[in-house]
Design an enzyme around this catalytic site. Sequence first.
Site, PDB file in Angstrom:
ATOM      1  N   GLY A 113      -1.921 105.185  22.498  1.00  0.00           N
ATOM      2  CA  GLY A 113      -2.875 104.487  21.654  1.00  0.00           C
ATOM      3  C   GLY A 113      -3.222 103.125  22.238  1.00  0.00           C
ATOM      4  O   GLY A 113      -2.446 102.546  22.999  1.00  0.00           O
ATOM      5  N   CYS A 114      -4.377 102.600  21.878  1.00  0.00           N
ATOM      6  CA  CYS A 114      -4.830 101.341  22.480  1.00  0.00           C
ATOM      7  C   CYS A 114      -3.912 100.175  22.111  1.00  0.00           C
ATOM      8  O   CYS A 114      -3.400  99.480  22.994  1.00  0.00           O
ATOM      9  CB  CYS A 114      -6.281 101.047  22.097  1.00  0.00           C
ATOM     10  SG  CYS A 114      -6.622 101.025  20.320  1.00  0.00           S
TER      11      CYS A 114
END
Length: 306
Positions: A113-114
Amino acid sequence: MTKVFIDGSAGTTGLRIRERLADRNDIELTVLPEELRKDPDARRAALNAADIVFLCLPDAASIEAVSMIENPNVAVIDTSTAHRTAESWTYGFPELAGKREQIAASKRIANPGCHASGFIALVAPLVEAGIVKKDARLTCVSLTGYSGGGKKMIAEYENEERDLLLGAPRQYGLTQNHKHLKEMAALCHLTNAPAFCPIVADFYSGMEVTVPLFAGDINGSAEDIKRVYEECYRRGLVRYENESEEGFLSAGAFSGKDSMQVSVHGNEDRILLVARYDNLGKGASGAAIQNMNILLGVDETTGLEV
């Protein structure tokens, strides 16, 4: 020639992966006509005919897509949240100890995930080194550009008649149930999820993740942390650089790039760990292509902007 199919190529992450692959002469990209993009039979055929599949879909759709794949030779890189902590999947952050080798041998890779990418890059090596305890109670503040919210949020921010409140940073994830928390704790081997404060602001892309520490709560010093980062990030897309812009750290400094900078600031009592990168780069599509390059056995920065 490696056959690649992007399921969900119309989304923000999928489009950027497609752009990154456009000039590659070692890739044959399968593209479904618009009228067949959501057709189950067409998708199933494309999924099973590919050597490598990128899934750029919501969680439920990613799970469905994986269930369609019957060809055991197909390698999947999933950019959704669906498989990031699944035991049968490899977490696609090659800069972590042992992950590069696992990715190279895997057929199921979960792209990070970012927000999680920055937190894990900062914390995981320190837990492994014993500087941060596994039961530590940490705080994480993450500032992101609005492209991280996908097409709907991009349209909202770029609408000339938008709500005036969009002109100032907006904190979200207020219930402390953000979908990235599970992988943040799991990949750092933490028994407690961090208090996580994600903030979206009025700029297109870029990310700045900060983890503050009190020196009295860790086993070591800021100099010890710097040495760990220098040793850990000698290869890949993450690098240790203790640089700022004349005392400022812009969240947009790495917009358009696929690399990540980690740095250490503060004083003898209060330490700031900071990761800066593009939420669409090392936080999404850049990381996905890096993982593909590792699968192919080519330089992992091939086709990326570092």
